[in-house]
Structures are given as C-alpha cells and as structure tokens.
Scaffold this motif. Structure first.
Motif, PDB file in Angstrom:
ATOM      1  N   LEU A   1       0.827  -1.194   0.000  1.00 53.15           N
ATOM      2  CA  LEU A   1       0.000   0.000   0.000  1.00 53.15           C
ATOM      3  C   LEU A   1       0.865   1.248   0.000  1.00 53.15           C
ATOM      4  CD1 LEU A   1      -2.718  -0.988   2.640  1.00 53.15           C
ATOM      5  CD2 LEU A   1      -2.889  -1.125   0.151  1.00 53.15           C
ATOM      6  N   GLY A   2       0.397   2.271  -0.693  1.00 54.93           N
ATOM      7  CA  GLY A   2       1.090   3.544  -0.689  1.00 54.93           C
ATOM      8  C   GLY A   2       0.906   4.270   0.622  1.00 54.93           C
ATOM      9  N   PRO A   3       1.587   5.423   0.783  1.00 62.36           N
ATOM     10  CA  PRO A   3       1.509   6.151   2.059  1.00 62.36           C
ATOM     11  C   PRO A   3       0.083   6.521   2.451  1.00 62.36           C
ATOM     12  CG  PRO A   3       3.300   6.997   0.703  1.00 62.36           C
ATOM     13  CD  PRO A   3       2.536   6.041  -0.154  1.00 62.36           C
ATOM     14  N   TRP A   4      -0.705   7.042   1.505  1.00 60.83           N
ATOM     15  CA  TRP A   4      -2.055   7.484   1.836  1.00 60.83           C
ATOM     16  C   TRP A   4      -2.954   6.308   2.199  1.00 60.83           C
ATOM     17  CZ3 TRP A   4      -4.577  11.251   3.710  1.00 60.83           C
ATOM     18  CH2 TRP A   4      -5.959  11.365   3.554  1.00 60.83           C
ATOM     19  N   ALA A   5      -2.878   5.220   1.407  1.00 57.91           N
ATOM     20  CA  ALA A   5      -3.712   4.048   1.681  1.00 57.91           C
ATOM     21  C   ALA A   5      -3.326   3.411   3.016  1.00 57.91           C
ATOM     22  CB  ALA A   5      -3.580   3.029   0.556  1.00 57.91           C
ATOM     23  N   THR A   6      -2.018   3.370   3.312  1.00 57.66           N
ATOM     24  CA  THR A   6      -1.563   2.822   4.594  1.00 57.66           C
ATOM     25  C   THR A   6      -2.066   3.676   5.745  1.00 57.66           C
ATOM     26  OG1 THR A   6       0.433   1.930   3.561  1.00 57.66           O
ATOM     27  CG2 THR A   6       0.457   2.183   5.954  1.00 57.66           C
ATOM     28  N   PHE A   7      -1.938   4.982   5.609  1.00 55.13           N
ATOM     29  CA  PHE A   7      -2.414   5.910   6.625  1.00 55.13           C
ATOM     30  C   PHE A   7      -3.896   5.690   6.915  1.00 55.13           C
ATOM     31  CE2 PHE A   7      -4.622  10.000   7.241  1.00 55.13           C
ATOM     32  CZ  PHE A   7      -4.073  10.394   8.449  1.00 55.13           C
ATOM     33  N   GLN A   8      -4.695   5.588   5.865  1.00 51.86           N
ATOM     34  CA  GLN A   8      -6.133   5.399   6.037  1.00 51.86           C
ATOM     35  C   GLN A   8      -6.471   4.064   6.699  1.00 51.86           C
ATOM     36  OE1 GLN A   8      -7.193   6.156   1.824  1.00 51.86           O
ATOM     37  NE2 GLN A   8      -8.594   7.703   2.604  1.00 51.86           N
TER      38      GLN A   8
ATOM     39  N   GLY B   1       2.291  -3.538  17.808  1.00 52.12           N
ATOM     40  CA  GLY B   1       3.249  -4.579  17.459  1.00 52.12           C
ATOM     41  C   GLY B   1       2.581  -5.885  17.072  1.00 52.12           C
ATOM     42  N   GLU B   2       1.401  -6.160  17.657  1.00 49.49           N
ATOM     43  CA  GLU B   2       0.677  -7.378  17.306  1.00 49.49           C
ATOM     44  C   GLU B   2       0.171  -7.325  15.864  1.00 49.49           C
ATOM     45  OE1 GLU B   2      -2.389  -7.515  20.178  1.00 49.49           O
ATOM     46  OE2 GLU B   2      -1.118  -8.278  21.796  1.00 49.49           O
ATOM     47  N   TYR B   3      -0.176  -6.136  15.397  1.00 43.11           N
ATOM     48  CA  TYR B   3      -0.666  -5.996  14.033  1.00 43.11           C
ATOM     49  C   TYR B   3       0.476  -5.941  13.031  1.00 43.11           C
ATOM     50  CZ  TYR B   3      -5.376  -5.065  15.721  1.00 43.11           C
ATOM     51  OH  TYR B   3      -6.610  -5.187  16.297  1.00 43.11           O
ATOM     52  N   GLY B   4       1.623  -5.454  13.463  1.00 42.05           N
ATOM     53  CA  GLY B   4       2.747  -5.318  12.558  1.00 42.05           C
ATOM     54  C   GLY B   4       2.634  -4.043  11.751  1.00 42.05           C
ATOM     55  N   LEU B   5       3.770  -3.492  11.395  1.00 43.52           N
ATOM     56  CA  LEU B   5       3.818  -2.286  10.590  1.00 43.52           C
ATOM     57  C   LEU B   5       4.584  -2.557   9.306  1.00 43.52           C
ATOM     58  CD1 LEU B   5       4.562   0.439  13.281  1.00 43.52           C
ATOM     59  CD2 LEU B   5       2.496   0.237  11.919  1.00 43.52           C
ATOM     60  N   PRO B   6       4.053  -2.159   8.146  1.00 41.39           N
ATOM     61  CA  PRO B   6       4.805  -2.337   6.899  1.00 41.39           C
ATOM     62  C   PRO B   6       6.076  -1.503   6.929  1.00 41.39           C
ATOM     63  CG  PRO B   6       2.862  -0.949   6.546  1.00 41.39           C
ATOM     64  CD  PRO B   6       2.764  -1.498   7.937  1.00 41.39           C
ATOM     65  N   ALA B   7       7.215  -2.153   6.701  1.00 43.51           N
ATOM     66  CA  ALA B   7       8.499  -1.461   6.835  1.00 43.51           C
ATOM     67  C   ALA B   7       8.604  -0.260   5.907  1.00 43.51           C
ATOM     68  CB  ALA B   7       9.638  -2.447   6.570  1.00 43.51           C
ATOM     69  N   ALA B   8       8.042  -0.392   4.694  1.00 45.55           N
ATOM     70  CA  ALA B   8       8.175   0.682   3.716  1.00 45.55           C
ATOM     71  C   ALA B   8       7.275   1.873   4.032  1.00 45.55           C
ATOM     72  CB  ALA B   8       7.865   0.155   2.311  1.00 45.55           C
ATOM     73  N   GLN B   9       6.242   1.667   4.851  1.00 45.53           N
ATOM     74  CA  GLN B   9       5.293   2.736   5.165  1.00 45.53           C
ATOM     75  C   GLN B   9       5.122   2.854   6.675  1.00 45.53           C
ATOM     76  OE1 GLN B   9       4.473   4.653   2.861  1.00 45.53           O
ATOM     77  NE2 GLN B   9       4.843   3.436   1.034  1.00 45.53           N
ATOM     78  N   PHE B  10       6.234   2.804   7.378  1.00 42.98           N
ATOM     79  CA  PHE B  10       6.182   2.816   8.835  1.00 42.98           C
ATOM     80  C   PHE B  10       5.546   4.103   9.361  1.00 42.98           C
ATOM     81  CE2 PHE B  10       8.025   4.019  12.914  1.00 42.98           C
ATOM     82  CZ  PHE B  10       7.798   2.892  13.673  1.00 42.98           C
ATOM     83  N   ILE B  11       5.989   5.249   8.862  1.00 37.69           N
ATOM     84  CA  ILE B  11       5.512   6.529   9.371  1.00 37.69           C
ATOM     85  C   ILE B  11       4.026   6.737   9.091  1.00 37.69           C
ATOM     86  CG2 ILE B  11       5.755   9.037   9.240  1.00 37.69           C
ATOM     87  CD1 ILE B  11       7.989   7.615  10.755  1.00 37.69           C
ATOM     88  N   PRO B  12       3.535   6.521   7.851  1.00 40.32           N
ATOM     89  CA  PRO B  12       2.092   6.687   7.629  1.00 40.32           C
ATOM     90  C   PRO B  12       1.246   5.766   8.505  1.00 40.32           C
ATOM     91  CG  PRO B  12       3.242   6.625   5.532  1.00 40.32           C
ATOM     92  CD  PRO B  12       4.243   6.253   6.583  1.00 40.32           C
ATOM     93  N   ALA B  13       1.720   4.516   8.696  1.00 41.42           N
ATOM     94  CA  ALA B  13       0.961   3.587   9.536  1.00 41.42           C
ATOM     95  C   ALA B  13       0.936   4.057  10.982  1.00 41.42           C
ATOM     96  CB  ALA B  13       1.567   2.187   9.445  1.00 41.42           C
ATOM     97  N   LEU B  14       2.071   4.508  11.474  1.00 37.85           N
ATOM     98  CA  LEU B  14       2.164   4.974  12.858  1.00 37.85           C
ATOM     99  C   LEU B  14       1.296   6.212  13.081  1.00 37.85           C
ATOM    100  CD1 LEU B  14       3.626   4.530  15.589  1.00 37.85           C
ATOM    101  CD2 LEU B  14       5.378   6.125  14.790  1.00 37.85           C
ATOM    102  N   VAL B  15       1.363   7.145  12.142  1.00 35.34           N
ATOM    103  CA  VAL B  15       0.567   8.368  12.269  1.00 35.34           C
ATOM    104  C   VAL B  15      -0.928   8.045  12.171  1.00 35.34           C
ATOM    105  CG1 VAL B  15       0.015  10.585  11.186  1.00 35.34           C
ATOM    106  CG2 VAL B  15       2.400   9.855  11.389  1.00 35.34           C
ATOM    107  N   GLY B  16      -1.301   7.156  11.242  1.00 31.50           N
ATOM    108  CA  GLY B  16      -2.706   6.780  11.108  1.00 31.50           C
ATOM    109  C   GLY B  16      -3.237   6.134  12.370  1.00 31.50           C
TER     110      GLY B  16
END
Length: 384
Positions: A196-203, A312-327
C-alpha cells in the motif's frame, strides 16, 4: 416547596449518575490482557508453483466455536468455559484436535490464485502452556498447488473469525493488509509491488487505532474519563489531553521502533494505577493545578507503551512505517475525543454549572473509576 425542589434535584442527580454509569457499563468488562482477543496473522508466499500460508492464531477460540467478530475478550462469550478447557490442554493433548479442526476449517476460506486453490494441512506448532489468562498463539501451515500462469492472490477471511493481518512474504514491496471477518483482500500481485502507498496505509491504520479506544480500550477510556471529571470545561481538558497526547505519541513511536521496551507485566499494572491516581485526585482537588498536566504527561508515557504493544501485534509495513504509525495515532486521538464528546453531551453540557455537580456526579463517578482501576491493579499483579 423547598423540600419538593430538593427532592426533584436529588432524583435528577440519581438519574444522571445512573445514566452515566449505564453508558460506562458496556465497556467495563475484564481489562486488556485477560483472555483478550488478538488478531490472527496470515503469512503467504508463492514459490515454484506452490502456495504456502502460515496462520498464527488463537486456535483454542476457533476450536470452541467462538464468534470473534467485534469481540475483545473471550469471557464475553457463552462458550468461554469450553475455550478455557482447551487453553488448559498441553500441546500433545491439543494437537490431534487441532489437526481435525484444521482440515475442515481451511475449506471455509476462499482462496484464489489464478483459480480456486485446494489447500492441504501441513502441520501445526502449539506453544507449551504458559499463563492461561493470556492467548496462546499457535501456528498452522497449509500448502496448495497453483497454476504457473497465476498472477494474483485473493482470499476471503470467513465471518466470525475476528480480525486478520494478511502479509505477503518473499517479494519486494510486499502487501500488508487488514481484514475483518467476512471481508476479502484485493487482488495481490504475486510478483510483489502490491504494498500500500503512504495514503492508503495511513487510512487503513486509522480504524485500528480508533478500535483500540472504542470499544476495546477499556482502561484508556476510564483514564480519559478521569481527566474529564476534574472539570468538564474546555481549558482544563485541553491542557490535560494535550499533555497526554504528546506523551503517548512519543512512547508509541519509540516502543514501536524497539528503542524503548518494557514488559506488559510492568506496564499494565502501572496503567491501572494511573487510572486510580487521576480519579482520586478528582476527589481532593477542585481545579487544574500546574502539576496535573505534568503527572498526566508521565502517565501518557505508560499508555503509549501499551499502545505500542497492541500495534506490534498488528505489525507495521516497513516501507510505510511513518504513515501507519501516524494513522494509528490519529485513530487513537479520534477515539479519545469521542469519549470526551459523549461524556460532555451526556453529563457536562447539562449539569456542569449546577452547584451539586461536583459532589453528586463528579466525585461519585471518580470513586467508581478509582475502584475499577484498583481492582485491575490487584488482578494484574496478584491474580495473573
């Protein structure tokens, strides 16, 4: 006349207090960690014409037939006793039951890789018995042949199976997604590049953060309500929520990155104590003093570590760590603000200016919150 008026006020006070407690009751189940429902994880890959999927899941809940959709704790189910009996079994005793279950269960998943795939059960790994109040993550392996011309992977996660983190392995830019029971994945390119791209990961991570507050974050809900009952007015709430948000954002990021790691056995009792502290302070303090935001900031650091454990249980995509964390963090904030809004519209808007608001609503509600927090502390330290 005065006596009649006093009686009306008394009945009104009781009605408001009972309505606020009724609003809280759906959330006042067992605290996180006790029989909690964790998301399942599926890691899939395709190599040399064969699809392999390894599931990490709470297999005892599946064996018991518990409907995990929307459930935060197995104690909420009528089948919890059956679940507990499976949870108490050793690996050798449980394994034949899991094998029998797995052969039929895989048929409930719709898996398409250039066409339907006939998956076979390849093995199971069950951890030894640990703390029976905590979910045990077993690993089930399945494999199936796929067409050489296949280009995409699709899977439908069955209804009643709860939440699933679906992860692609062995390719560049792998897909990582989140499915609820009954949902289907998009078409995932086998060659990779479906991340997923940054925006899709964030959402996609906003609802995960929100659900960790409403309805699953029982202890965080009570802490936020503890902040509210000091004063339902905007200025004290802004100072406290700002301090809490800043602190848990910091430790959420550091904990997820692995920079700071504190065992849940330490963090969870301290979170319970933070609930007790803010609730009891409401009883003895009438307004916001300078130390309160500082104390709330310190407690926010603890809550952030709790959030990091969940993420941590859900896991974060390494390539989109920041968007996932912020979302995820924004989802948490929306959940907290929703709790405040409900409390304000239910109680604060109507009764905050009443002379009896503090003595008849804020203090009793704070004492209830403190009692629950104290019970959780004892349970987390001595009963688990």
């Amino acid at each position: 006349m005065a006596e009649t008026f006093h009686g009306i006020c008394l009945r009104l006070r009781l009605l408001v207090l009972l309505s606020s407690l009724c609003w809280l009751c759906p959330f006042l189940g067992p605290p996180a960690q006790a029989h909690e429902v964790t998301p399942s994880i599926a890691d899939f890959s395709v190599s040399e014409g064969q699809l392999t999927i390894e599931f990490r899941l709470n297999v005892e809940a599946f064996l018991a037939g518990i409907d995990l959709d929307g459930m935060s704790d197995t104690d909420e189910s009528d089948l919890s006793a059956r679940y507990d009996s499976y949870r108490a079994m050793g690996s050798a005793e449980l394994e034949p039951l899991v094998r029998e279950f797995a052969i039929g269960w895989i048929e409930t998943l719709s898996i398409d890789v250039g066409g339907p795939v006939d998956m076979s059960f390849e093995g199971v790994r069950i951890p030894v018995i640990g703390d029976t109040d905590l979910p045990r993550a077993s690993h089930l392996l399945f494999a199936g042949d796929v067409l050489a011309s296949a280009r995409d992977f699709r899977m439908t996660w069955p209804g009643g199976a709860g939440d699933l983190v679906l992860r692609q392995q062995g390719v560049e830019a792998p897909y990582t997604g989140y499915l609820k029971g009954g949902e289907s994945s998009p078409a995932i390119a086998l060659a990779g590049g479906a991340a997923l791209g940054p925006w899709a990961t964030f959402q996609s991570y906003i609802p995960i953060g929100f659900e960790h507050i409403l309805p699953y974050g029982i202890d965080h809900i009570l802490f936020v309500l503890g902040l509210f009952f000091l004063s339902p007015r905007l200025r004290p709430l802004v100072w406290q929520i700002s301090a809490f948000t800043l602190a848990h954002t910091l430790t959420l990021a550091l904990g997820t990155l692995g920079v700071v790691q504190v065992r849940p056995e330490i963090v969870e009792p301290l979170i319970a104590l933070s609930i007790v502290f803010v609730a009891l302070e409401n009883v003895f303090v009438r307004r916001l003093y300078p130390w309160r935001p500082v104390v709330v900031f310190g407690f926010g650091l603890l809550h952030g570590l709790g959030f990091a454990t969940v993420l941590g249980e859900y896991g974060l995509p390494a390539a989109q760590f920041i968007p996932a964390l912020v979302g995820f963090n924004i989802g948490v904030e929306i959940g907290q603000l929703t709790v405040i809004a409900i409390a304000f519209l239910t109680v604060g808007l109507w009764f905050r200016d009443r002379s009896w608001y503090r003595g008849r609503i804020a203090i009793p509600a704070s004492l209830v919150i403190a009692g629950i927090g104290a019970y959780w502390f004892v349970e987390r330290v001595y009963l688990t």
